[in-house]
Scaffold this motif. Structure first.
Motif, PDB file in Angstrom:
ATOM      1  N   GLY A   1     104.803  28.051  39.878  1.00  0.00           N
ATOM      2  CA  GLY A   1     105.356  28.220  38.439  1.00  0.00           C
ATOM      3  C   GLY A   1     104.249  28.271  37.378  1.00  0.00           C
ATOM      4  O   GLY A   1     104.575  28.963  36.158  1.00  0.00           O
ATOM      5  N   GLY A   2     103.072  27.840  37.924  1.00  0.00           N
ATOM      6  CA  GLY A   2     102.041  27.800  36.748  1.00  0.00           C
ATOM      7  C   GLY A   2     101.538  29.006  36.677  1.00  0.00           C
ATOM      8  O   GLY A   2     100.410  29.430  35.737  1.00  0.00           O
ATOM      9  N   ASP A   3     101.806  29.971  37.458  1.00  0.00           N
ATOM     10  CA  ASP A   3     101.113  31.323  37.558  1.00  0.00           C
ATOM     11  C   ASP A   3     102.197  32.421  36.941  1.00  0.00           C
ATOM     12  O   ASP A   3     101.838  33.551  36.988  1.00  0.00           O
ATOM     13  N   GLN A   4     103.348  32.175  36.679  1.00  0.00           N
ATOM     14  CA  GLN A   4     104.238  32.792  36.186  1.00  0.00           C
ATOM     15  C   GLN A   4     103.867  33.458  34.875  1.00  0.00           C
ATOM     16  O   GLN A   4     103.184  32.833  33.918  1.00  0.00           O
ATOM     17  N   PRO A   5     103.662  34.904  34.644  1.00  0.00           N
ATOM     18  CA  PRO A   5     103.279  35.495  33.540  1.00  0.00           C
ATOM     19  C   PRO A   5     104.143  34.856  32.150  1.00  0.00           C
ATOM     20  O   PRO A   5     105.603  34.651  32.359  1.00  0.00           O
ATOM     21  N   GLY A   6     103.771  34.994  30.980  1.00  0.00           N
ATOM     22  CA  GLY A   6     104.339  34.754  29.890  1.00  0.00           C
ATOM     23  C   GLY A   6     104.195  33.217  29.667  1.00  0.00           C
ATOM     24  O   GLY A   6     104.770  32.983  28.483  1.00  0.00           O
ATOM     25  N   GLN A   7     103.747  32.546  30.233  1.00  0.00           N
ATOM     26  CA  GLN A   7     103.374  30.876  29.764  1.00  0.00           C
ATOM     27  C   GLN A   7     101.993  30.873  29.162  1.00  0.00           C
ATOM     28  O   GLN A   7     101.081  31.664  29.349  1.00  0.00           O
ATOM     29  N   ALA A   8     102.048  30.060  28.184  1.00  0.00           N
ATOM     30  CA  ALA A   8     100.763  30.015  27.359  1.00  0.00           C
ATOM     31  C   ALA A   8      99.747  29.168  28.141  1.00  0.00           C
ATOM     32  O   ALA A   8      99.873  28.351  29.128  1.00  0.00           O
ATOM     33  N   HIS A   9      98.514  29.670  28.131  1.00  0.00           N
ATOM     34  CA  HIS A   9      97.450  29.347  28.853  1.00  0.00           C
ATOM     35  C   HIS A   9      95.930  29.605  27.883  1.00  0.00           C
ATOM     36  O   HIS A   9      96.067  30.371  26.905  1.00  0.00           O
TER      37      HIS A   9
ATOM     38  N   ALA B   1      96.745  43.152  26.827  1.00  0.00           N
ATOM     39  CA  ALA B   1      95.507  43.923  25.928  1.00  0.00           C
ATOM     40  C   ALA B   1      94.594  44.694  26.670  1.00  0.00           C
ATOM     41  O   ALA B   1      93.956  45.494  26.036  1.00  0.00           O
ATOM     42  N   GLU B   2      93.829  43.909  27.729  1.00  0.00           N
ATOM     43  CA  GLU B   2      92.929  44.594  28.512  1.00  0.00           C
ATOM     44  C   GLU B   2      93.223  46.067  29.251  1.00  0.00           C
ATOM     45  O   GLU B   2      92.475  46.857  28.984  1.00  0.00           O
TER      46      GLU B   2
ATOM     47  N   HIS C   1      92.974  52.924  16.512  1.00  0.00           N
ATOM     48  CA  HIS C   1      92.929  51.434  16.180  1.00  0.00           C
ATOM     49  C   HIS C   1      93.753  50.699  16.990  1.00  0.00           C
ATOM     50  O   HIS C   1      94.884  51.053  17.259  1.00  0.00           O
ATOM     51  N   LEU C   2      93.286  49.354  17.381  1.00  0.00           N
ATOM     52  CA  LEU C   2      93.998  48.829  18.395  1.00  0.00           C
ATOM     53  C   LEU C   2      94.208  47.216  17.753  1.00  0.00           C
ATOM     54  O   LEU C   2      93.100  46.699  17.116  1.00  0.00           O
ATOM     55  N   ARG C   3      95.220  46.972  17.802  1.00  0.00           N
ATOM     56  CA  ARG C   3      95.805  45.357  17.550  1.00  0.00           C
ATOM     57  C   ARG C   3      96.486  45.035  18.451  1.00  0.00           C
ATOM     58  O   ARG C   3      97.555  45.294  19.001  1.00  0.00           O
ATOM     59  N   SER C   4      96.002  43.833  19.048  1.00  0.00           N
ATOM     60  CA  SER C   4      96.384  43.284  20.380  1.00  0.00           C
ATOM     61  C   SER C   4      96.499  41.770  20.205  1.00  0.00           C
ATOM     62  O   SER C   4      95.580  41.016  19.387  1.00  0.00           O
ATOM     63  N   ARG C   5      97.216  41.281  21.249  1.00  0.00           N
ATOM     64  CA  ARG C   5      97.174  39.830  21.451  1.00  0.00           C
ATOM     65  C   ARG C   5      97.503  39.674  22.854  1.00  0.00           C
ATOM     66  O   ARG C   5      97.704  40.661  23.659  1.00  0.00           O
ATOM     67  N   SER C   6      96.889  38.584  23.511  1.00  0.00           N
ATOM     68  CA  SER C   6      97.071  38.322  24.978  1.00  0.00           C
ATOM     69  C   SER C   6      98.571  38.261  25.361  1.00  0.00           C
ATOM     70  O   SER C   6      99.399  37.485  24.883  1.00  0.00           O
ATOM     71  N   VAL C   7      98.680  39.216  26.223  1.00  0.00           N
ATOM     72  CA  VAL C   7     100.262  39.171  26.791  1.00  0.00           C
ATOM     73  C   VAL C   7     100.116  39.532  28.448  1.00  0.00           C
ATOM     74  O   VAL C   7     100.110  40.494  28.723  1.00  0.00           O
ATOM     75  N   PRO C   8     100.391  38.378  29.191  1.00  0.00           N
ATOM     76  CA  PRO C   8     100.243  38.411  30.437  1.00  0.00           C
ATOM     77  C   PRO C   8     101.297  39.029  31.006  1.00  0.00           C
ATOM     78  O   PRO C   8     102.603  38.999  30.587  1.00  0.00           O
ATOM     79  N   ALA C   9     101.353  39.649  32.116  1.00  0.00           N
ATOM     80  CA  ALA C   9     102.242  40.313  32.913  1.00  0.00           C
ATOM     81  C   ALA C   9     101.858  40.593  34.406  1.00  0.00           C
ATOM     82  O   ALA C   9     100.614  40.766  34.660  1.00  0.00           O
TER      83      ALA C   9
END
Length: 609
Positions: free
Chosen positions: A601-609, A445-446, A467-475
């Protein structure tokens, strides 16, 4: 002094040779010379006998093989003639009547050749009987046609014709079979005569060996080696002919195929089909037949020794095959053409390469034209802004606000030039290998927000809303590369969006992060959905929309370097949607490359935080 006692009781002085010794001394060289000359003469006679037998066999083989081929063609033509006569009598189609005429002409030609080839009165009588039966068969066909014209039913006419022509047809079959048997018997007799000649030659050689065993052995060895070399040479020729990398064929002077090797049949797409009834022109593309017929006629007339040309073959599967054909004629001792030797080499790949090269040249010329236009436009604007700013400064009337505006316009054109040059540099790098990445943990999103901010000025210049529609998507990705790819997609949407709003969506779908850029322009033809991702490709002409045709190519290259892709989807309503997808998690290979930097494991993308 006595040397010994003989029946005469006379003494012979020492050193005085006797008459017998002198005779032996003079006879043996003469006998040896006679023996040598006899051996050589008999050997020469034997060799000549074998050579004459071989030449006679070759002539008889050619004549009888041609006669057998003509007999088989006569049987086929006779059967076809009866069928055509029945069809012509029943339906009277012009095409059938014309075919019947051609059939009659072919039969007359074959009968003429058979009559010219006949050696004995019996064979001439057989040919004459065949000619009479064919004439009778044609008369029956004419009578059936007359009955049909008289109004009699077609079925009745056909039955009458079948009943009256059946015995004639059987006599024709028997006559043709008799001709074939006669030729086979001639061939067998010729083979026996050749074998007898060979035996006489061997007996002559054996007799010479009795006179001089050593010479006979040497001559026999030489003959065996010569015959073995001849057989090996023939075997090599046959293997070379059959397994040659190019198509090779023997063609009769009238254009019929005599023999084709495996490669030629592959080019024609008829590996097992019998082509003896077909001609070279039958399997030549209609657009090339006139030129092929003219070249063959000049070759047979002796005006040229051979020719080479590129032409198209008609394949049995309905396709065409480009080949480079070379042709030469083999003549007999009298200068008459015996057969033609044709070779055909597949040049489809070369012609495709030539077409691709011509396309590449056209693409290069178009690219140079587009590049010069794209580079000249910002340069002209930049020069105009700088000259205006210089003039205002020279007059001392430069207002700060207007000077800043002109400087900003000049900077925008400089940025545009910089983007064009960056695109060209990226294309050059992409040809040398994969795109280098500096992965880090980021939020898609950033990335979308930063790319959108960079596109605000060109969007406002075109009057387009973003127009931007986004949600946080870590990668895990390369931030700069993703912003570059998204910038290319946004630039493409601004050019082709017809001035309507452009939407950017950031979303997650399983293990993938997606950034979707949607415009509401004219859309893209589905046939061009993959082509537009090629280097220097575009959906419309560069005269309607600017750009070098590199944006979508570079965007996909960057996505593929991340293990993702960029693809085209149909947008809701009008327009298009370009979807940039990248994996949210690092692959095993990437984790191995990072080594000690492998995320926990806690830094893997895609996990909720």
């Amino acid at each position: 002094m006595r040397l010994g006692t003989g029946r005469t009781g006379r003494e012979r002085p020492r050193g005085a040779p006797g008459l017998a010794s002198r005779v032996r001394a003079s006879v043996w060289p003469a006998a040896l010379a006679v023996g040598v000359v006899s051996v050589l003469g008999v050997a020469a006679l034997g060799v000549r006998t074998q050579r004459m037998a071989s030449e006679a066999w070759d002539r008889l083989l050619d004549e009888n093989v041609a006669a057998l081929v003509d007999a088989e063609r006569l049987a086929t033509a006779s059967e076809l003639g009866l069928r055509l006569a029945r069809d012509a009598a029943t339906d009277g189609e012009p095409a059938t009547i014309r075919a019947l005429g051609r059939n009659q002409a072919e039969i007359a030609d074959l009968l003429g050749r058979a009559a010219a080839r006949a050696r004995s009165p019996e064979e001439r009588d057989r040919v004459a009987a065949l000619a009479e039966d064919h004439a009778l068969l044609w008369r029956l066909g004419e009578r059936a046609a007359a009955e049909r014209l008289g109004g009699q039913p077609a079925a009745l006419v056909a039955r009458r014709l079948q009943a009256s022509a059946g015995p004639v047809r059987r006599r024709i079959d028997e006559g043709v079979s008799a001709l074939v048997r006669a030729h086979e018997q001639d061939l067998a007799r010729a083979r026996q005569a050749v074998a007898a000649g060979e035996r006489r030659g061997l007996l002559a050689l054996a007799g010479a060996a009795a006179v001089a065993v050593a010479l006979a052995v040497l001559l026999g060895v030489w003959l065996r080696r010569s015959l073995g070399a001849l057989r090996r040479s023939e075997a090599r020729f046959r293997a070379t002919f059959e397994h040659a990398g190019v198509g090779m064929a023997h063609v009769s002077p009238d254009g019929h195929w005599l023999r084709l090797n495996r490669r030629y049949r592959e080019l024609l797409g008829c590996e097992r089909e019998d082509l003896r009834a077909a001609t070279v022109l039958d399997l030549t593309h209609p657009d090339d037949r006139a030129a092929e017929a003219q070249r063959s006629a000049r070759l047979l007339a002796g005006e040229i020794d051979g020719y080479a040309a590129e032409e198209r073959l008609l394949r049995r599967d309905g396709g065409t095959q480009w080949v480079n054909v070379t042709c030469a004629v083999v003549r007999d001792g009298a200068g008459r053409a015996r057969y033609l030797v044709r070779s055909a080499e597949d040049v489809s790949a070369r012609r495709r390469v030539e077409e691709e090269l011509r396309g590449a040249v056209r693409a290069r010329d178009e690219f140079l034209q587009v590049a010069s236009h794209e580079l000249r436009t910002p340069l002209a604007t930049l020069r105009l802004q700088v000259e205006s700013l210089r003039a205002a400064l020279a007059r001392g009337r430069a207002e700060p606000a207007r000077a800043v505006a002109r400087a900003d316009a000049a900077l925008r054109q400089t940025a545009r030039l910089d983007a064009l040059l960056d695109a060209l540099i990226e294309v050059s790098r992409s040809r040398r290998g994969a795109v280098a990445l500096q992965r880090e943990r980021l939020d898609l999103a950033e990335v979308a927000r930063r790319a959108l901010r960079r596109s605000l000025d060109p969007a406002s210049h075109h009057g387009i809303e973003l127009h931007l529609r986004s949600r946080s998507v870590p990668a895990w990705a390369d931030r700069a590369r993703l912003e570059q790819a998204l910038g290319h997609l946004l630039s493409n949407a601004l050019r082709h969006g017809a001035g309507r709003p452009v939407e950017i969506r950031v979303e997650a779908e399983g293990a993938l992060g997606r950034i979707v850029v949607v415009d509401h322009g004219a859309g893209v033809d589905p046939a061009d959905a993959e082509r537009i991702f090629g280097r220097f490709e575009r959906a419309t002409s560069w005269r309607h929309h600017g750009g070098l045709g590199l944006g979508l190519f570079l965007a996909r290259r960057i996505a593929e370097a991340h293990g993702g892709t960029v693809r085209l989807e149909r947008a809701d309503g009008d327009g298009t949607a370009f979807v940039l997808e990248v994996p949210r998690e690092l692959s095993r290979e990437d984790l191995a490359d990072r080594g000690a930097g492998e995320p926990s494991g806690g830094d893997q993308p895609g996990q909720a935080h």
